[in-house]
Design an enzyme around this catalytic site. Structure first.
Site, short mmCIF file in Angstrom:
data_model
loop_
_atom_site.label_atom_id
_atom_site.label_comp_id
_atom_site.label_asym_id
_atom_site.label_seq_id
_atom_site.Cartn_x
_atom_site.Cartn_y
_atom_site.Cartn_z
N GLN A 100 0.85 -1.19 0.00
CA GLN A 100 0.00 0.00 0.00
C GLN A 100 0.89 1.25 0.00
O GLN A 100 0.39 2.36 -0.06
CB GLN A 100 -0.86 0.02 1.27
CG GLN A 100 -1.82 -1.14 1.37
CD GLN A 100 -2.38 -1.25 2.79
OE1 GLN A 100 -3.38 -0.63 3.13
NE2 GLN A 100 -1.73 -2.05 3.61
N VAL A 102 3.57 4.13 -1.09
CA VAL A 102 3.81 4.86 -2.34
C VAL A 102 5.27 5.28 -2.44
O VAL A 102 5.65 5.99 -3.37
CB VAL A 102 2.89 6.11 -2.42
CG1 VAL A 102 1.42 5.70 -2.47
CG2 VAL A 102 3.13 7.09 -1.27
N HIS A 118 -1.73 1.48 -4.10
CA HIS A 118 -2.10 2.89 -3.95
C HIS A 118 -1.24 3.80 -4.82
O HIS A 118 -1.07 4.98 -4.51
CB HIS A 118 -2.00 3.30 -2.47
CG HIS A 118 -3.01 2.62 -1.61
ND1 HIS A 118 -2.96 2.60 -0.23
CD2 HIS A 118 -4.14 1.92 -1.93
CE1 HIS A 118 -4.00 1.93 0.26
NE2 HIS A 118 -4.72 1.50 -0.75
N CYS A 126 -1.65 13.71 -15.44
CA CYS A 126 -2.48 14.90 -15.65
C CYS A 126 -3.90 14.61 -15.17
O CYS A 126 -4.52 13.63 -15.59
CB CYS A 126 -2.47 15.29 -17.13
SG CYS A 126 -3.59 16.67 -17.45
N CYS A 129 -6.14 15.15 -18.68
CA CYS A 129 -6.08 14.25 -19.84
C CYS A 129 -5.51 12.87 -19.50
O CYS A 129 -5.54 11.97 -20.34
CB CYS A 129 -5.31 14.87 -21.00
SG CYS A 129 -3.52 14.89 -20.75
N CYS A 150 -1.88 19.09 -22.56
CA CYS A 150 -3.17 19.79 -22.60
C CYS A 150 -3.23 21.03 -21.71
O CYS A 150 -4.25 21.72 -21.68
CB CYS A 150 -4.30 18.83 -22.23
SG CYS A 150 -4.41 18.50 -20.47
N PRO A 214 4.24 -4.70 15.63
CA PRO A 214 4.45 -4.66 17.09
C PRO A 214 3.15 -4.50 17.87
O PRO A 214 3.10 -4.78 19.06
CB PRO A 214 5.36 -3.44 17.29
CG PRO A 214 5.44 -2.73 16.00
CD PRO A 214 4.91 -3.61 14.91
P1 OAD Z 1 -1.26 2.90 9.19
O1 OAD Z 1 -0.56 4.13 9.66
O2 OAD Z 1 -2.74 2.88 9.22
O3 OAD Z 1 -0.75 1.65 10.03
C1 OAD Z 1 0.63 1.46 10.27
C2 OAD Z 1 0.79 0.15 11.05
O4 OAD Z 1 2.19 -0.12 11.10
C3 OAD Z 1 0.30 0.18 12.49
O5 OAD Z 1 -0.51 -0.96 12.72
C4 OAD Z 1 1.57 0.10 13.33
O6 OAD Z 1 1.41 -0.64 14.53
C5 OAD Z 1 2.51 -0.62 12.38
N1 OAD Z 1 3.93 -0.34 12.59
C6 OAD Z 1 4.53 0.78 13.03
N2 OAD Z 1 5.87 0.64 13.02
C7 OAD Z 1 6.12 -0.61 12.55
C8 OAD Z 1 7.31 -1.33 12.26
N3 OAD Z 1 8.52 -0.81 12.45
N4 OAD Z 1 7.19 -2.60 11.76
C9 OAD Z 1 5.98 -3.14 11.54
N5 OAD Z 1 4.82 -2.49 11.79
C10 OAD Z 1 4.88 -1.25 12.27
O7 OAD Z 1 -0.69 2.61 7.72
P2 OAD Z 1 -1.35 1.69 6.58
O8 OAD Z 1 -2.08 0.56 7.18
O9 OAD Z 1 -0.28 1.40 5.60
O10 OAD Z 1 -3.64 5.34 1.90
O11 OAD Z 1 -2.38 2.70 5.94
C11 OAD Z 1 -3.15 2.26 4.85
C12 OAD Z 1 -3.45 3.43 3.94
O12 OAD Z 1 -4.05 4.49 4.71
C13 OAD Z 1 -2.21 4.09 3.34
O13 OAD Z 1 -1.76 3.41 2.19
C14 OAD Z 1 -2.72 5.46 3.02
C15 OAD Z 1 -3.45 5.75 4.31
O14 OAD Z 1 -4.46 6.69 4.24
C16 OAD Z 1 -3.77 6.33 1.04
O15 OAD Z 1 -3.13 7.36 1.12
C17 OAD Z 1 -4.78 6.02 -0.02
#
Ligand code: OAD
Length: 246
Positions: A100, A102, A118, A126, A129, A150, A214
């Site tokens: 997920q 970027v 993502h 753009c 376009c 564009c 964790p």
């Molecule tokens: P989150 O910030 O929601 O979750 C991060 C997770 O990583 C938490 O459960 C933490 O406990 C865990 N964590 C922190 N440090 C860690 C480490 N060193 N090793 C392992 N785990 C650790 O992030 P995502 O779940 O990735 O989307 O968020 C999902 C999506 O929400 C993102 O891709 C983004 C955001 O809005 C968009 O921007 C569309």
């Protein structure tokens, strides 16, 4: 680390491995997560910075935020978790990495064919376009980058709230989940769909599902095994264990 005996048995016989990662995998590279207490969404408003409405309302603000994030990402490096995941890919014939994130740190660590759910922060397109602009082009030096085809507004090639995921990526991710013997879910809070549905699809299709995080998450109770460690600590050890099974 003493791994659970069921986990070791499943690794021993696994033919197909999938890893799904989220922001936590890059935390040890110094990139903030979203929903941890010091995460991005505790300081910034996602509706303003990560939605089409926000982009249209204040394009300059959105661009200044993304430029800031790009500069953080450019000035950091993959961590031992990213590198170990890239090594695991080399050892397992049938392997998929879905992210997920970027930030492209998996690719910089050597992972190949990464399924980006993502999008990524390296490319832009753009808004008007759809033309794609790969890499850090000089167009981005303008405060409000304009499309050369564009004249429309260029935006980061990431998925924002309310937007569809790239269809090919989600399709590939679902196939990977269906095929997996072992499905790892790493560094994600599992609060964002459809990514959070992938381990459920994997388990329903017979995979052993393992969380590396964790902290407890929304999906922990569904897991076959939880490794309560950070990604940069756990994955080098998982890699070493896989090597002993070959
Ligand atoms: P989150 O910030 O929601 O979750 C991060 C997770 O990583 C938490 O459960 C933490 O406990 C865990 N964590 C922190 N440090 C860690 C480490 N060193 N090793 C392992 N785990 C650790 O992030 P995502 O779940 O990735 O989307 O968020 C999902 C999506 O929400 C993102 O891709 C983004 C955001 O809005 C968009 O921007 C569309």
């Amino acid at each position: 680390m003493n791994f659970d005996k069921n986990f070791k048995a499943r690794i021993n016989t696994a033919k197909d491995v999938t890893i799904l990662t989220g922001a936590g995998v890059s935390a040890e590279s110094g990139i903030a997560t979203f929903r941890d207490p010091d995460g991005l969404w505790s300081k910034f408003n996602p509706a303003e910075l990560a939605s089409i409405d926000g982009f249209l309302a204040n394009t300059e603000l959105v661009w200044s935020w993304y430029r800031h994030r790009v500069s953080i990402i450019e000035n950091t490096s993959p961590n031992p978790g990213h590198y170990a995941i890239a090594e695991i890919q080399k050892l397992i014939k049938s392997f998929n990495l879905i992210t997920q994130n970027v930030d492209r740190l998996h690719q910089r660590a050597g992972s190949e064919n990464v399924i980006e759910l993502h999008g990524n922060i390296v490319n832009n397109h753009c808004f008007d376009c759809g033309d794609i602009f790969e890499g850090n082009t000089s167009l981005l030096n303008n405060i409000l980058p304009k499309c050369v085809s564009c004249g429309g507004r260029i935006r980061p090639d990431v998925v924002w709230f309310g937007e569809m995921l790239p269809q090919q990526a989600i399709k590939k991710a679902e196939i990977a989940a269906i095929k997996a013997d072992i499905f790892f879910i790493v560094g994600t809070s599992s609060e964002v769909y459809p990514a959070a549905n992938l381990p459920i699809i994997a388990k329903q299709n017979g995979a052993f599902v393992v969380e590396v995080n964790p902290k407890q998450t929304a999906i922990s109770n569904y897991m076959d095994y939880c490794i309560r460690e950070t990604s940069a600590v756990a994955f080098p050890q998982i890699l070493e264990f896989i090597k002993t099974t070959l």
